[in-house]
Scaffold this active site. Structure first.
Site, PDB file in Angstrom:
ATOM      1  N   MET A 115      -9.056  -7.040 -18.773  1.00 54.64           N
ATOM      2  CA  MET A 115      -7.803  -6.773 -19.480  1.00 54.64           C
ATOM      3  C   MET A 115      -7.054  -8.056 -19.766  1.00 54.64           C
ATOM      4  O   MET A 115      -6.433  -8.203 -20.824  1.00 54.64           O
ATOM      5  CB  MET A 115      -6.935  -5.817 -18.657  1.00 54.64           C
ATOM      6  CG  MET A 115      -5.689  -5.334 -19.390  1.00 54.64           C
ATOM      7  SD  MET A 115      -6.083  -4.360 -20.872  1.00 54.64           S
ATOM      8  CE  MET A 115      -5.028  -5.166 -22.087  1.00 54.64           C
ATOM      9  N   LYS A 116      -7.100  -9.009 -18.848  1.00 50.05           N
ATOM     10  CA  LYS A 116      -6.414 -10.286 -19.065  1.00 50.05           C
ATOM     11  C   LYS A 116      -6.988 -11.008 -20.279  1.00 50.05           C
ATOM     12  O   LYS A 116      -6.246 -11.596 -21.077  1.00 50.05           O
ATOM     13  CB  LYS A 116      -6.541 -11.159 -17.818  1.00 50.05           C
ATOM     14  CG  LYS A 116      -5.993 -12.568 -17.973  1.00 50.05           C
ATOM     15  CD  LYS A 116      -4.513 -12.621 -18.306  1.00 50.05           C
ATOM     16  CE  LYS A 116      -4.006 -14.050 -18.270  1.00 50.05           C
ATOM     17  NZ  LYS A 116      -2.603 -14.139 -18.706  1.00 50.05           N
ATOM     18  N   LEU A 117      -8.306 -10.980 -20.447  1.00 48.15           N
ATOM     19  CA  LEU A 117      -8.914 -11.624 -21.615  1.00 48.15           C
ATOM     20  C   LEU A 117      -8.489 -10.927 -22.904  1.00 48.15           C
ATOM     21  O   LEU A 117      -8.252 -11.587 -23.930  1.00 48.15           O
ATOM     22  CB  LEU A 117     -10.430 -11.637 -21.481  1.00 48.15           C
ATOM     23  CG  LEU A 117     -10.992 -12.489 -20.333  1.00 48.15           C
ATOM     24  CD1 LEU A 117     -12.524 -12.424 -20.327  1.00 48.15           C
ATOM     25  CD2 LEU A 117     -10.524 -13.939 -20.430  1.00 48.15           C
TER      26      LEU A 117
END
Length: 312
Positions: free
Chosen positions: A177-179
Site C-alpha cells: 500500500m505504501k508503494l
C-alpha cells in the site's frame, strides 16, 4: 497505557529525519527505549536526555527489547540490520516482534517474515506517510501489515507516534500500500513539475499558475507543500529526498512486474525522477524536481528567497 503494554521494552534502529521523531514520542510516552546510535550524535544525545538507553550493535538492541522498530532507507538496509554480523537475528528472542517502518520491497518483506517466523519471531510492516514535522508531533499516518493478534500487540506503541493508523492487511500489505500511495504522490510531483515547466515556457509564471490551481478542485495538501519550493524557496517544506523517491518507484516497478501488470505511468514517473537523481546532489527534495524539469526544457524555475537566487 495499560500494564501489559507498559511492560513491553522497545528497540529502535534508524534515527534519521523520520526516525528521531518517532523514537522521541515512544520514550516520551512511557516506553523503555533502547536505540542504536549513529554518527550524527544530535538525535542520540536528545534521546539519552529523555531517558532512553543507547546500544552499540543491532544485536544489543534486540537483546534489550521485546519489540524492535526499524526506520531506514529501504530493503537493502533492513536486510543488513536483521541478517548481518551483529544483527537483530543474533539477539532476538522467541516471541519478539520486528516492525519495519521503512518503505521496503514487499518481496523482501514477505521473505524476512517467513525467515523470522521459523524462529518464533513476528514481522510487521508499518510504513509511514507525512513528513518529519508530523513525526516529531506524533501525528504520522501508518499503514500496517500484520496478523490481527500481532497488530493488537504493536498498535499501542504505534499510537505514540501516529495520528492515523490503518490495518491494511497481513504482513507485506503495508509495504504494498505504501508503494501505491507513493506512486500517486510522486506522480503528482512529476505532473506538477512538467506543468510548471510548460507554463513558464508559454509565458505563465509559477505565481500565475498557482493562482488558478490553489483553492480550486486540483488543490490538495501535497500540492501546497510541493509548491513552497518553487514559490518561496522553502527547502524544508517537503523533506522527502529525490533519491528515496526514485528508490520507491523502482520498488513499484518490481511489484508491478511480479503482479504481471503493465505500469506505463509508474515507469514514466520513475523516469522523471531518474534524471534528477543522477545529476543532482544527494540532499535534494521532491519539490526540487520542478527545477530539474525546467532546466531540461530550457526554463529557469530556480526560486528566489529574500532577493537571492536559491541553489539545489
Amino acid at each position: 497505557m495499560n500494564t501489559t503494554t507498559a511492560r513491553e521494552k522497545i528497540g529502535f534502529i534508524g534515527l534519521g529525519l523520520m526516525g528521531h521523531g518517532i523514537a522521541k514520542n515512544i520514550v516520551d510516552k512511557g516506553y523503555p527505549l533502547t536505540f542504536l546510535g549513529r554518527k550524527n550524535r544530535k538525535p542520540a544525545e536528545d534521546l539519552l536526555g529523555r531517558g532512553a538507553r543507547e546500544a552499540s550493535t543491532s544485536r544489543d538492541v534486540a537483546v534489550a527489547s521485546d519489540i524492535v522498530f526499524i526506520c531506514v532507507t529501504g530493503s537493502r538496509e533492513v536486510e543488513a540490520i536483521i541478517r548481518g554480523p551483529g544483527g537483530l537475528k543474533e539477539g532476538l528472542k522467541k516471541g519478539s516482534v520486528v516492525v519495519d517502518c521503512s518503505t521496503s520491497d514487499p518481496v523482501s518483506t514477505v521473505a524476512l517474515a517467513a525467515e523470522l517466523k521459523a524462529l518464533g519471531i513476528d514481522y510487521v510492516d508499518a510504513p509511514l506517510s507525512r513528513t518529519p514535522k508530523e513525526a516529531w508531533e506524533g501525528t504520522l499516518d501508518a499503514m500496517v501489515g500484520a496478523p490481527d493478534a500481532v497488530f493488537a500487540r504493536v498498535k499501542p506503541v504505534i499510537e505514540t507516534w501516529a495520528g492515523r493508523i490503518v490495518h491494511i492487511g497481513d504482513t507485506g500489505d503495508g509495504h504494498r500500500m505504501k508503494l501505491l500511495n507513493n506512486f500517486i504522490s510522486l506522480g503528482y510531483a512529476a505532473i506538477y513539475s512538467e506543468a510548471l515547466a510548460l507554463a513558464e515556457k508559454v509565458g505563465i509564471s509559477p505565481p500565475r499558475f498557482d493562482s488558478v490551481i490553489r483553492n480550486g478542485r486540483m488543490d490538495c495538501g501535497f500540492y501546497q507543500t510541493f509548491m513552497r519550493w518553487t514559490l518561496e524557496g522553502d527547502r524544508d517544506a517537503h523533506k522527502f529526498t529525490i533519491a528515496n523517491a526514485f528508490k520507491d518507484l523502482t520498488y513499484l516497478e518490481s511489484m508491478a512486474g511480479a503482479a504481471g501488470i503493465a505500469n506505463p505511468l509508474g515507469n514514466a514517473t520513475k523516469n522523471s525522477f531518474a534524471g534528477a537523481h543522477a545529476t543532482g546532489p544527494a540532499e535534494q527534495f521532491v519539490p526540487m524536481l520542478a527545477t530539474h524539469i525546467g532546466k531540461v526544457n530550457g526554463v529557469d524555475l530556480m526560486p528566489t528567497k529574500d532577493g537571492k537566487k536559491q541553489t539545489i
